[in-house]
Design an enzyme around this catalytic site. Sequence first.
Site, mmCIF file in Angstrom:
data_model
loop_
_atom_site.group_PDB
_atom_site.id
_atom_site.type_symbol
_atom_site.label_atom_id
_atom_site.label_comp_id
_atom_site.label_asym_id
_atom_site.label_seq_id
_atom_site.Cartn_x
_atom_site.Cartn_y
_atom_site.Cartn_z
ATOM 1 N N GLU A 90 46.735 21.502 68.362
ATOM 2 C CA GLU A 90 46.422 20.075 68.403
ATOM 3 C C GLU A 90 46.796 19.378 67.104
ATOM 4 O OE1 GLU A 90 42.267 21.028 70.740
ATOM 5 O OE2 GLU A 90 42.239 19.854 68.912
ATOM 6 N N CYS A 121 45.996 14.745 61.212
ATOM 7 C CA CYS A 121 45.268 16.001 61.072
ATOM 8 C C CYS A 121 46.037 17.060 61.857
ATOM 9 C CB CYS A 121 43.856 15.821 61.621
ATOM 10 S SG CYS A 121 42.885 17.323 61.593
ATOM 11 N N CYS A 128 41.602 30.561 65.571
ATOM 12 C CA CYS A 128 41.180 30.861 64.196
ATOM 13 C C CYS A 128 40.354 32.136 64.199
ATOM 14 C CB CYS A 128 40.350 29.709 63.619
ATOM 15 S SG CYS A 128 39.871 29.981 61.891
ATOM 16 N N CYS A 132 33.555 30.460 62.892
ATOM 17 C CA CYS A 132 32.432 29.567 62.574
ATOM 18 C C CYS A 132 31.779 29.122 63.888
ATOM 19 C CB CYS A 132 32.924 28.374 61.766
ATOM 20 S SG CYS A 132 33.817 28.895 60.282
ATOM 21 N N CYS A 135 32.301 25.619 65.673
ATOM 22 C CA CYS A 135 33.674 25.115 65.736
ATOM 23 C C CYS A 135 34.352 25.552 67.035
ATOM 24 C CB CYS A 135 34.448 25.655 64.531
ATOM 25 S SG CYS A 135 36.215 25.325 64.609
ATOM 26 N N GLY A 178 42.718 26.229 62.936
ATOM 27 C CA GLY A 178 43.131 27.302 62.045
ATOM 28 C C GLY A 178 42.646 27.179 60.618
ATOM 29 N N GLU A 179 42.765 28.300 59.904
ATOM 30 C CA GLU A 179 42.352 28.372 58.502
ATOM 31 C C GLU A 179 43.625 28.438 57.641
ATOM 32 O OE1 GLU A 179 39.857 28.101 56.393
ATOM 33 O OE2 GLU A 179 41.210 28.832 54.832
ATOM 34 N N SER A 210 42.156 22.094 53.699
ATOM 35 C CA SER A 210 40.732 22.405 53.830
ATOM 36 C C SER A 210 40.563 23.886 54.132
ATOM 37 C CB SER A 210 40.150 21.567 54.976
ATOM 38 O OG SER A 210 38.821 21.944 55.253
ATOM 39 N N SER A 233 34.899 23.838 53.035
ATOM 40 C CA SER A 233 33.872 23.676 54.065
ATOM 41 C C SER A 233 32.642 24.472 53.662
ATOM 42 C CB SER A 233 34.406 24.167 55.413
ATOM 43 O OG SER A 233 35.537 23.412 55.756
ATOM 44 N N HIS A 235 28.842 23.436 54.101
ATOM 45 C CA HIS A 235 27.896 23.307 55.222
ATOM 46 C C HIS A 235 26.509 23.888 54.998
ATOM 47 C CE1 HIS A 235 31.347 21.883 57.389
ATOM 48 N NE2 HIS A 235 31.895 23.055 57.532
ATOM 49 N N CYS A 352 37.894 19.491 65.824
ATOM 50 C CA CYS A 352 38.751 20.649 65.685
ATOM 51 C C CYS A 352 38.761 21.551 66.931
ATOM 52 C CB CYS A 352 38.197 21.394 64.466
ATOM 53 S SG CYS A 352 38.854 22.962 64.100
#
Length: 359
Positions: A90, A121, A128, A132, A135, A178-179, A210, A233, A235, A352
């Site tokens: 995306e 974005c 990923c 998390c 997510c 993704g990371e 990020s 991130s 949190h 995301c």
Amino acid sequence: MLIYDLDFDEITKLLNEWSEPAYRAKQIWQGLYQHFYNSPEQFTNLPKSLRERLAEHVTFSPFKVKVYQDSSDRTTRKTLFELPDKNLIEAVLMRYGDPADNPQITASPTGRGARKRRTLCISTQAGCAMGCVFCATGQMGFRRHLSSGEIIAQVMYYARMLKEKNETVTNVVLMGMGEPFHNYDNTMAAIDRLNDPEGYNFGARRFTVSTVGLVPMIRRFADEKRQVNLAISLHAADDDARVSMLPINKKYKIADVIDACRYYVAKTGRRITFEWALINGVNDTPEVAKRLAARLKGLLCHVNAIPLNPTPGYAGRGTDRQRAAAFKEALEQAGIPCTIRMKRGIDIQAGCGQLAGQV
Ligand code: SAH
Ligand code: SF4
């Protein structure tokens, strides 16, 4: 072979193998990154034989548009791309500063008004591996890394679309699926290629990468001293709480992440952003804000808080406006600047990985 996977020298080498003169590389580079051509026929300054050779050996569009959605206020466009191996990724375009958004600001006729932003974005992986819990991408698991060209192609897709309206992408955030630091080399290659003054010439300062907090990569990123903005991130302010949301915290504890952030600021002199998804009753109390402020004391940073976007796999709910304001106030009283981000494109699942999760 995807054309965006090649850097300038590799294109030069390819043309050399095809016994083409070196200046053709520059023509291709400019066609790709200044005119946003995405098929060989558009390169009318190249001889027909070369265009045919390109068509035969090189891919110009790495994906099909599977679905796109505009938010009801038309400020946000989300596109779901299908890769040749059927994986979905995306990329979301967010428009800020337009007259409809804020009547006080008048758009300039060229679309380059000072406050008119076009923020993109983009994704760095299909799925990923970090898992998390809140997510949507984490819930679908890891599929594969994107190549540098697949990362670039998302930007070129929107650059092409905006060009029709005489507009340009102004910011790129690597906060899609993704990371980025798990796919470090391809991500940095994409940024560096888009940064090329002879090509797309997209300023490093207009990128934000990020990460969930992969400590060795934060340190490597600091050593490489790019002008790219860094967001972490976080949190949670305690390891127990963070482990329950972000499994990677078993490996990299909050203190280690923040140490790496201090190293980054010392090396680069750049301010760091901490991302905070506000989850009702979980991490949104003034007490949590105070513990967070104590952790971040003396660090050149600010906190970007956004109410959690609900996902199918997680029961938590986003914090309301009032609680968010109290969280911000507690943080700022303790000396840490905080912005509460407006929710964007909530009606098109712009969080995301949320659209891919639906299909
Ligand atoms: N993997 C990177 C970048 C992609 S996620 C990272 O984790 O930083 C981009 C941001 O969206 C992260 O801050 C992530 O924690 C946040 N995010 C993910 N799911 C969310 C949700 N449902 N609501 C609000 N923020 C979310
Ligand atoms: Fe991956 Fe980022 Fe989602 Fe975590 S929040 S699962 S790191 S994309």
